[in-house]
Design a protein around this motif. Structure first.
Motif, PDB file in Angstrom:
ATOM      1  N   PRO A 116      35.390  10.998  56.037  1.00 26.76           N
ATOM      2  CA  PRO A 116      34.454  10.700  54.939  1.00 26.76           C
ATOM      3  C   PRO A 116      34.214  11.869  53.991  1.00 26.76           C
ATOM      4  O   PRO A 116      33.847  11.656  52.827  1.00 26.76           O
ATOM      5  CB  PRO A 116      33.161  10.329  55.682  1.00 26.76           C
ATOM      6  CG  PRO A 116      33.617   9.828  57.003  1.00 26.76           C
ATOM      7  CD  PRO A 116      34.813  10.666  57.350  1.00 26.76           C
ATOM      8  N   PRO A 121      34.289   8.722  47.675  1.00 25.08           N
ATOM      9  CA  PRO A 121      33.403   7.607  48.014  1.00 25.08           C
ATOM     10  C   PRO A 121      33.825   6.288  47.377  1.00 25.08           C
ATOM     11  O   PRO A 121      33.561   5.220  47.935  1.00 25.08           O
ATOM     12  CB  PRO A 121      32.048   8.073  47.481  1.00 25.08           C
ATOM     13  CG  PRO A 121      32.117   9.557  47.495  1.00 25.08           C
ATOM     14  CD  PRO A 121      33.543   9.878  47.151  1.00 25.08           C
ATOM     15  N   VAL A 124      36.095   4.731  49.705  1.00 24.64           N
ATOM     16  CA  VAL A 124      35.328   4.196  50.825  1.00 24.64           C
ATOM     17  C   VAL A 124      34.777   2.814  50.481  1.00 24.64           C
ATOM     18  O   VAL A 124      34.886   1.859  51.264  1.00 24.64           O
ATOM     19  CB  VAL A 124      34.182   5.149  51.205  1.00 24.64           C
ATOM     20  CG1 VAL A 124      33.266   4.507  52.254  1.00 24.64           C
ATOM     21  CG2 VAL A 124      34.730   6.467  51.712  1.00 24.64           C
ATOM     22  N   PHE A 163      28.739   5.525  56.211  1.00 26.04           N
ATOM     23  CA  PHE A 163      30.106   6.044  56.264  1.00 26.04           C
ATOM     24  C   PHE A 163      30.204   7.421  55.619  1.00 26.04           C
ATOM     25  O   PHE A 163      30.810   8.339  56.186  1.00 26.04           O
ATOM     26  CB  PHE A 163      31.057   5.068  55.586  1.00 26.04           C
ATOM     27  CG  PHE A 163      32.502   5.411  55.753  1.00 26.04           C
ATOM     28  CD1 PHE A 163      33.264   4.802  56.738  1.00 26.04           C
ATOM     29  CD2 PHE A 163      33.120   6.348  54.931  1.00 26.04           C
ATOM     30  CE1 PHE A 163      34.611   5.125  56.906  1.00 26.04           C
ATOM     31  CE2 PHE A 163      34.454   6.676  55.088  1.00 26.04           C
ATOM     32  CZ  PHE A 163      35.202   6.061  56.076  1.00 26.04           C
ATOM     33  N   VAL A 164      29.634   7.588  54.439  1.00 24.51           N
ATOM     34  CA  VAL A 164      29.808   8.849  53.721  1.00 24.51           C
ATOM     35  C   VAL A 164      29.064   9.998  54.395  1.00 24.51           C
ATOM     36  O   VAL A 164      29.423  11.165  54.218  1.00 24.51           O
ATOM     37  CB  VAL A 164      29.349   8.710  52.254  1.00 24.51           C
ATOM     38  CG1 VAL A 164      30.205   7.699  51.515  1.00 24.51           C
ATOM     39  CG2 VAL A 164      27.881   8.327  52.162  1.00 24.51           C
TER      40      VAL A 164
END
Length: 287
Positions: A116, A121, A124, A163-164
């Protein structure tokens, strides 16, 4: 009685060498570092603050009177808190797995945890859409048939936010677990403590400050997420628009005062998190 005057001790050789090395180059490097930080961080942030309070507290007062902005800030806080809780539980569990056990693929797993931080992003967000999207997603149609929508709703925002910020707790806890060692845990188990008792009474107190650092950093990172959230949220006014998205929309719609006010609130929380981490680190070092 004649007072005895004690001469100060002579500085050590390394100290004398460090003092001797301080010359024009050292001060020039310091000046460049200060100038770099001022131009890149201090000055832009100070401009946000000054523009926010150009008309006193009117910008903040107007901000909290707008129900859509209030909803955006509430959604941001909810997503950040839930993502932080998820990452804390997951982070501590994975940290114990990486430090306390040996298994095939351990290095691969450790490398994947940093993914990540390495990818954009936006990527993502797109990946989450491909997996959980209602049209063509791997799990999206099935989940929607069960009445659960991920993309363009709050669960998708929480997933993207989690997630990030995934590695932050893990990268704080893993080094501390390695330093603590397993001697005390083995002693507790030899005295009859089970795994749960050993964790709560031995392991957790030893890593509590690392967990706190990771939680604060994760919360700050989660509050400021923009790219992944923009892809998965749909940016629907009053429903899935977060505070960071509201900053962009306000600025593009020539509501600079509102954009500055929201940005000021987000920056204030981030600065507060940094201050908290600094205080906790000093307190932990004192212990």
């Amino acid at each position: 009685m004649i007072d005895t005057i004690v001469a100060p001790p002579e500085p050590s050789a390394p100290t004398r060498q460090r003092r001797a090395r301080k010359g024009p180059v050292t001060y020039l490097v310091r000046l460049l570092v200060v100038a770099y930080l001022f131009l890149l961080v201090a000055w832009p942030v100070s401009l946000v603050v000054t523009h926010t309070f150009e008309n006193g507290l009117d910008a903040l007062r107007t901000l909290f009177e707008d129900p859509d902005i209030v909803h955006a800030m509430r959604l941001t806080v909810v997503a950040a808190v839930v993502a932080t809780v998820i990452n804390t539980v997951f982070g501590v569990s994975v940290s114990l797995l990486l430090v306390r056990t040996e298994f095939p693929g351990k290095r691969v797993l450790s490398a994947l945890l940093d993914l990540p931080l390495a990818i954009s992003p936006i990527v993502v967000g797109l990946a989450l859409v491909l997996v959980y999207g209602g049209r063509g997603g791997w799990f999206g149609p099935t989940l929607e048939s069960w009445g659960l929508q991920i993309i363009f709703s709050t669960p998708g925002i929480i997933l993207a936010t989690a997630f990030v910020a995934l590695p932050l707790v893990i990268r704080e806890v893993v080094p501390v677990l390695g330093e603590v060692g397993i001697e005390q845990e083995q002693a507790a188990q030899s005295l009859g403590a089970n795994g749960w008792q050993t964790f709560w009474r031995i392991t957790l107190p030893g890593i509590r400050w690392a967990i706190v650092y990771g939680v604060v950093l994760t919360l700050a990172r989660s509050l400021g997420e923009f790219g992944a959230v923009k892809v998965v949220s749909g940016n629907i006014l009053g429903e899935t628009r977060t505070a960071t998205l509201a900053v962009e929309e306000s600025y593009l719609n020539f509501n600079q005062e509102g954009a500055y006010a929201i940005a000021f609130l987000l920056a204030s929380v981030s600065v507060a998190c940094i201050i908290v981490v600094s205080i906790l680190r000093a307190r932990a070092a004192g212990h």
